[in-house]
Structure formats: C-alpha cells, structure tokens
Design a protein around this motif. Structure first.
Motif, PDB file in Angstrom:
ATOM      1  N   TRP A  29       0.853  -1.183   0.000  1.00 54.74           N
ATOM      2  CA  TRP A  29       0.000   0.000   0.000  1.00 54.74           C
ATOM      3  C   TRP A  29       0.889   1.233   0.000  1.00 54.74           C
ATOM      4  O   TRP A  29       1.731   1.406   0.877  1.00 54.74           O
ATOM      5  CB  TRP A  29      -0.898   0.016   1.240  1.00 54.74           C
ATOM      6  N   SER A  30       0.700   2.111  -0.991  1.00 56.35           N
ATOM      7  CA  SER A  30       1.518   3.319  -1.129  1.00 56.35           C
ATOM      8  C   SER A  30       0.621   4.540  -0.980  1.00 56.35           C
ATOM      9  O   SER A  30      -0.310   4.745  -1.767  1.00 56.35           O
ATOM     10  CB  SER A  30       2.219   3.328  -2.484  1.00 56.35           C
ATOM     11  N   GLN A  31       0.919   5.381   0.008  1.00 57.54           N
ATOM     12  CA  GLN A  31       0.038   6.473   0.408  1.00 57.54           C
ATOM     13  C   GLN A  31       0.204   7.678  -0.517  1.00 57.54           C
ATOM     14  O   GLN A  31       0.772   8.708  -0.158  1.00 57.54           O
ATOM     15  CB  GLN A  31       0.325   6.867   1.863  1.00 57.54           C
ATOM     16  N   SER A  32      -0.333   7.569  -1.725  1.00 60.75           N
ATOM     17  CA  SER A  32      -0.179   8.627  -2.728  1.00 60.75           C
ATOM     18  C   SER A  32      -1.195   9.747  -2.577  1.00 60.75           C
ATOM     19  O   SER A  32      -0.956  10.871  -3.047  1.00 60.75           O
ATOM     20  CB  SER A  32      -0.275   8.041  -4.135  1.00 60.75           C
ATOM     21  N   ASP A  33      -2.348   9.474  -1.982  1.00 68.11           N
ATOM     22  CA  ASP A  33      -3.389  10.495  -1.788  1.00 68.11           C
ATOM     23  C   ASP A  33      -3.659  11.281  -3.067  1.00 68.11           C
ATOM     24  O   ASP A  33      -3.857  12.497  -3.030  1.00 68.11           O
ATOM     25  CB  ASP A  33      -2.979  11.476  -0.677  1.00 68.11           C
ATOM     26  N   HIS A  34      -3.659  10.589  -4.217  1.00 66.69           N
ATOM     27  CA  HIS A  34      -3.721  11.307  -5.486  1.00 66.69           C
ATOM     28  C   HIS A  34      -5.106  11.861  -5.813  1.00 66.69           C
ATOM     29  O   HIS A  34      -5.251  12.717  -6.687  1.00 66.69           O
ATOM     30  CB  HIS A  34      -3.238  10.416  -6.641  1.00 66.69           C
TER      31      HIS A  34
ATOM     32  N   ALA B 273       5.268   5.738   2.419  1.00 70.81           N
ATOM     33  CA  ALA B 273       4.988   7.083   1.929  1.00 70.81           C
ATOM     34  C   ALA B 273       5.526   7.203   0.503  1.00 70.81           C
ATOM     35  O   ALA B 273       6.328   6.378   0.055  1.00 70.81           O
ATOM     36  CB  ALA B 273       5.652   8.113   2.833  1.00 70.81           C
ATOM     37  N   VAL B 274       5.069   8.220  -0.216  1.00 68.20           N
ATOM     38  CA  VAL B 274       5.546   8.440  -1.580  1.00 68.20           C
ATOM     39  C   VAL B 274       6.225   9.807  -1.658  1.00 68.20           C
ATOM     40  O   VAL B 274       6.107  10.636  -0.751  1.00 68.20           O
ATOM     41  CB  VAL B 274       4.395   8.377  -2.606  1.00 68.20           C
TER      42      VAL B 274
END
Length: 334
Positions: A235-240, A300-301
């Motif tokens: 899971w990568s927290q990109s919040d895109h 985090a990204v």
C-alpha cells in the motif's frame, strides 16, 4: 423479487421500466398505502455509505409513521454502478450511491471533485463541500432525470499492488492497474506510466489473483472490505485523489411523492452526511489496523514528484472555465 437479471432482461424498454418500478415498490411488508423506496449500492452491508442510507430509511419510516419505507440492495445485488445510474434515471430504482468518477462524462462538474491533488486532505474536502461546492455539483444533476441528494466523502485514493512499493511515479511504469471507468483516472494512470485497466470493483480481486492486473487504486475502506489486501500486499500512500461518492435519486420517484415527503427525503439525505462521516472515520481506522495486522507493507511516496507528474492533466482540465471556477472555490478552503 426485483433483481438485476429482471432489470437487464428488459433492455431498458420504455414500457418495461415503469412496470419494474411499480413492482419494486409493491414488494415487502409495507402496510397498505405505504410507499416503498428502493436503494442500491455495490458496497457491503456495513460500508459507511450503506449504513448512512439505512439510517435515512429508518428516519423516514419513523417520521412518517411507517408510510415511507426504504429497502436496500447492497453488495452489488442489482449490478454495477453504471447500471444503477440508468435504473435510477428510468425510475426502476429510487436511490443509488455512485462513485463520482463514474459520473464525470454525463455531469462535467463532478470532474472537479476527481482531479488529482485538488483536495489537500479529508478535512479540506469536507470544508469545501459544506461551503457550497456540494450544492453547486448537486444542482448539475437536474438536467438528466436525476436529483442529487448528497455528497458522501470517500477518503484518500492510493495505490496498492502485488509487486513492490511505489515511491516515485517511475515505480508505476508497466504495472497493470484496475481503475474505474473514468476518463480522468485512465488518463492519470497513463500519465504516471501505468497501464490502466477499467474493471468493476467486484472483478478486481480475481483480476489480481489471476495476474490479469497487478494492483489498483482506491481508498483504505474499500481495500479492506473488498479483501484486496489478501492479494495486494503493498500500500503506497499517494493520496492522489479524494473523489467522493454521490447519493442520487430518480427524479421520477421524487416527484411521485407529496411535496412534504419530497422535502423530508431531501432534508434527511442531507442530514445523513454527518452520519456517514462518523461511520467513515471509525471504520477507516479499523480497516487500516486490520490490514496492518495482516502484514501489509505501508510506505509514503515522493509527494512533490507525484504532484508534478499529475499537473499536466490538472492544467488540461482547468482550461474549461466552469471547472476552473469550481476548482478555485475548492482551493479557497485549503
């Protein structure tokens, strides 16, 4: 029983749809003279949007002494969101909860809610929606046989996959990612170097298990409730995007109610936003803890790199004056 198969078998025929609508309202144990509204959602029974609509039904029944009742078909019992939109437009169902990305083409103002990195956080999104942005978007549904009842937020959309952590946009290169049928998200994935694969939420788990796709992008609550974490361990927290959900009602169904009942339905739907948000916050925390306990890898990204990579798409959409104006209103609440 009113089912997806019953509906699809009609081919959306002009004569068949009113009959189905009447059938859906006459089923159940509603007392004589009562009106039975139907609601649909692709999410599971304890999903916050489902529980919020259940609350609406309880309030309507209580406030009308049982004269208005609501029956829910959750977990995709009546088909996909695209089918639910058509069923509501034709009056075969009354209420449906739909992801805003699925509405972008027919209702252009919803695009402002889906564009990458327009919202800074859930708090920012809620301030903007409550500050008039929701009303502006909901008004746009009046032209297509639908009524916008409320906007339910849906958390931060992030990347998850079966291969490796995603830290920079280059880590997406070559990955086959499930996206909803939304031009914005298809274009964004391509811009970031991924291979977007439009697919229903219900088909995503098997798609990852069979290696048809490598992952997807969605919010934490859906990642957990759809069991996608059992196939995708990164899971990568990109919040895109913070693309919210929209609660819609058939205009035909609303106008069939008395003026007082119409006002009650609209008022209760608006009040349900607070209920949904409370449910969302609690269940999102629970979901995150559950997938962490399962062993999911979080990372985090490089947020500046993602914002820079997504900016050409954002600027292209902002060339449309109406979208640019609504986006400025959103940014004012940052």
């Amino acid at each position: 029983m009113f089912t997806r198969r019953n509906f699809l078998g009609t081919g959306l025929g002009a004569l068949a749809v009113p009959a189905l609508a009447a059938c859906s309202r006459s089923t159940g144990s509603a007392p004589a003279g009562a009106q039975l509204l139907t609601a649909t959602d692709v999410h599971v029974a304890d999903y916050p949007t489902v529980t919020a609509v259940k609350w609406i039904g309880q309030q309507l029944e209580h406030k009308t002494g049982g004269r208005l009742k609501l029956r829910q078909y959750h977990s995709g019992q009546l088909g996909r969101e695209s089918e639910a939109i058509d069923m509501a437009r034709f009056g075969a169902i009354d209420i449906t909860r739909v992801y805003s990305g699925a509405l972008n083409n027919a209702f252009p103002l919803t695009q402002a809610l889906c564009l990458p990195y327009v919202f800074e956080s859930v708090a920012h999104m809620r301030r903007a929606l409550d500050g008039g942005v929701a009303d502006a978007v909901l008004k746009g549904f009046e032209t297509r046989d639908l009524v916008g009842l409320a906007i339910y937020d849906s958390g931060a959309r992030c990347f998850y996959n079966t291969k490796h952590p995603i830290v920079e946009p280059k880590d997406l290169h070559g990955l086959k990612l499930r996206v909803a049928s939304s031009d914005i998200f298809i274009q964004l994935m391509r811009l970031l170097g991924a291979n977007p694969t439009p697919m229903s939420l219900g088909d995503t788990f098997s798609g990852m298990e069979t290696h048809m796709i490598d992952g997807a992008e969605n919010n934490m609550r859906s990642f957990h409730s759809s069991r996608h974490f059992e196939a995708a361990h990164y899971w990568s927290q990109s919040d895109h995007s913070y693309a919210p959900d929209v609660l819609l009602m058939s205009r035909q169904s609303l106008e069939a109610l008395t003026p007082a009942d119409r006002a009650l339905v609209i008022e209760t739907a608006r009040e349900s936003v607070t209920v949904m948000r409370q449910q969302w916050d609690a269940s999102e925390n629970t979901a995150r803890q559950a997938v962490a306990d399962f062993g999911i890898t979080f990372n985090a990204v490089d947020m500046p790199a993602f914002r820079k990579a997504a900016d050409p798409l954002l600027q292209r959409y902002l060339q449309q004056p109406a979208l640019a104006a609504l986006t400025r209103r959103i940014r004012d609440f940052a």
